[in-house]
Scaffold this motif. Structure first.
Motif, short mmCIF file in Angstrom:
data_model
loop_
_atom_site.label_atom_id
_atom_site.label_comp_id
_atom_site.label_asym_id
_atom_site.label_seq_id
_atom_site.Cartn_x
_atom_site.Cartn_y
_atom_site.Cartn_z
N ASP A 1 0.81 -1.23 0.00
CA ASP A 1 0.00 0.00 0.00
C ASP A 1 0.84 1.28 0.00
OD1 ASP A 1 0.72 0.21 2.68
OD2 ASP A 1 -1.32 0.14 3.44
N LYS A 2 2.17 1.14 0.04
CA LYS A 2 3.05 2.31 -0.10
C LYS A 2 3.47 2.53 -1.55
CE LYS A 2 6.24 3.10 3.00
NZ LYS A 2 7.38 2.88 3.92
N LEU A 3 3.18 1.56 -2.41
CA LEU A 3 3.51 1.72 -3.83
C LEU A 3 2.53 2.69 -4.47
CD1 LEU A 3 4.20 -1.93 -5.06
CD2 LEU A 3 5.86 -0.07 -4.85
N PRO A 4 3.02 3.51 -5.38
CA PRO A 4 2.09 4.37 -6.12
C PRO A 4 1.28 3.54 -7.10
CG PRO A 4 4.28 4.56 -7.05
CD PRO A 4 4.40 3.68 -5.82
N ALA A 5 0.16 4.08 -7.54
CA ALA A 5 -0.62 3.40 -8.59
C ALA A 5 0.15 3.57 -9.90
CB ALA A 5 -2.00 4.03 -8.70
N PHE A 6 0.31 2.49 -10.61
CA PHE A 6 0.96 2.55 -11.91
C PHE A 6 -0.13 2.73 -12.96
CE2 PHE A 6 3.91 0.14 -9.28
CZ PHE A 6 5.09 0.80 -9.52
N PRO A 7 0.07 3.68 -13.88
CA PRO A 7 -0.96 3.91 -14.90
C PRO A 7 -1.27 2.65 -15.71
CG PRO A 7 0.74 5.60 -15.01
CD PRO A 7 1.22 4.54 -14.05
N LYS A 8 -2.54 2.45 -15.98
CA LYS A 8 -3.02 1.36 -16.82
C LYS A 8 -2.56 -0.01 -16.33
CE LYS A 8 -3.53 4.21 -20.88
NZ LYS A 8 -3.25 4.42 -22.27
N THR A 9 -2.63 -0.22 -15.03
CA THR A 9 -2.27 -1.51 -14.46
C THR A 9 -3.26 -1.91 -13.37
OG1 THR A 9 -0.88 -0.58 -12.71
CG2 THR A 9 0.22 -1.14 -14.79
N ASN A 10 -3.29 -3.19 -13.11
CA ASN A 10 -3.99 -3.74 -11.95
C ASN A 10 -2.94 -4.35 -11.05
OD1 ASN A 10 -6.69 -3.25 -12.75
ND2 ASN A 10 -6.60 -5.01 -14.12
N MET A 11 -3.09 -4.14 -9.73
CA MET A 11 -2.18 -4.77 -8.77
C MET A 11 -3.00 -5.62 -7.81
SD MET A 11 0.97 -2.22 -7.75
CE MET A 11 0.02 -1.19 -6.69
N ASN A 12 -2.53 -6.85 -7.61
CA ASN A 12 -3.16 -7.75 -6.65
C ASN A 12 -2.07 -8.35 -5.77
OD1 ASN A 12 -6.01 -7.76 -7.58
ND2 ASN A 12 -5.06 -8.51 -9.45
N PHE A 13 -2.32 -8.35 -4.47
CA PHE A 13 -1.38 -8.93 -3.52
C PHE A 13 -1.97 -10.20 -2.95
CE2 PHE A 13 0.17 -9.22 0.95
CZ PHE A 13 1.47 -9.56 0.65
N TYR A 14 -1.16 -11.27 -2.97
CA TYR A 14 -1.58 -12.57 -2.45
C TYR A 14 -0.64 -12.96 -1.32
CZ TYR A 14 -3.89 -12.50 -6.98
OH TYR A 14 -4.63 -12.13 -8.06
N PRO A 15 -1.08 -12.82 -0.06
CA PRO A 15 -0.20 -13.23 1.04
C PRO A 15 0.01 -14.74 1.02
CG PRO A 15 -2.32 -12.45 1.87
CD PRO A 15 -2.35 -12.30 0.38
N ILE A 16 1.23 -15.15 1.28
CA ILE A 16 1.58 -16.57 1.32
C ILE A 16 1.80 -17.00 2.77
CG2 ILE A 16 3.27 -18.31 0.56
CD1 ILE A 16 1.52 -17.08 -1.69
N SER A 17 2.34 -16.09 3.57
CA SER A 17 2.56 -16.34 4.99
C SER A 17 2.46 -15.00 5.71
CB SER A 17 3.94 -16.97 5.22
OG SER A 17 4.96 -16.02 5.00
N PHE A 18 2.79 -14.96 6.99
CA PHE A 18 2.72 -13.71 7.73
C PHE A 18 3.78 -12.72 7.28
CE2 PHE A 18 5.93 -15.98 10.02
CZ PHE A 18 6.77 -15.02 10.54
#
Length: 142
Positions: A114-131
């Motif tokens: 959530d500290k990354l800026p939004a990149f134009p014309k992209t989708n970002m998805n985060f998938y946690p694997i562990s803590f």
């Protein structure tokens, strides 16, 4: 084995030798990505770019520059997959740091999504694997 053309970069000759043995047709280069991507890699467009346990070697501002550089190398429907020690939110990183105590590596700069800026014309998805680890998927949109 599936007909994919694979390019790879690592600073370790030993890791490259292991990879070349498993993927004899791969085009593997010894380089330090923190100093920029090798010119040969910049000449291609990629369906998928995968990076594992490397981006934590970059400070936050350099992470953004690196990701922008990678975005330029993607084909229109391409995606980037980053697997590393990373967190969705800063509070999760701080909790992990408190838990790790003296084992925490102060020389590494772990990604907080959530500290990354939004990149134009992209989708970002985060998938946690562990803590303390996850996969960040960045894909181009039309």
């Amino acid at each position: 084995d599936h007909g994919c053309l694979v390019y790879g970069v690592d600073f370790s000759k030993r890791m490259l030798a292991f990879a070349q043995e498993k993927m004899p047709e791969a085009k593997l280069l010894q380089a330090d990505f923190t100093e920029g991507l090798p010119a040969m890699l910049k000449e291609q467009k990629y369906d998928i770019i995968i990076s594992t346990y490397a981006i934590h070697h970059l400070e936050d501002a350099k992470k953004v520059n690196f990701l922008n550089d990678l975005m330029q190398l993607l084909k229109p429907e391409g995606k980037i997959l980053l697997g590393d020690v990373m967190f969705a939110h800063e509070d999760q990183l701080l909790d992990c740091k408190r838990h790790a105590k003296d084992a925490w590596d102060e020389d590494e700069c772990y990604l907080v999504v959530d500290k990354l800026p939004a990149f134009p014309k992209t989708n970002m998805n985060f998938y946690p694997i562990s803590f303390c680890a996850g996969i960040l998927e960045i894909s181009k949109t039309k």
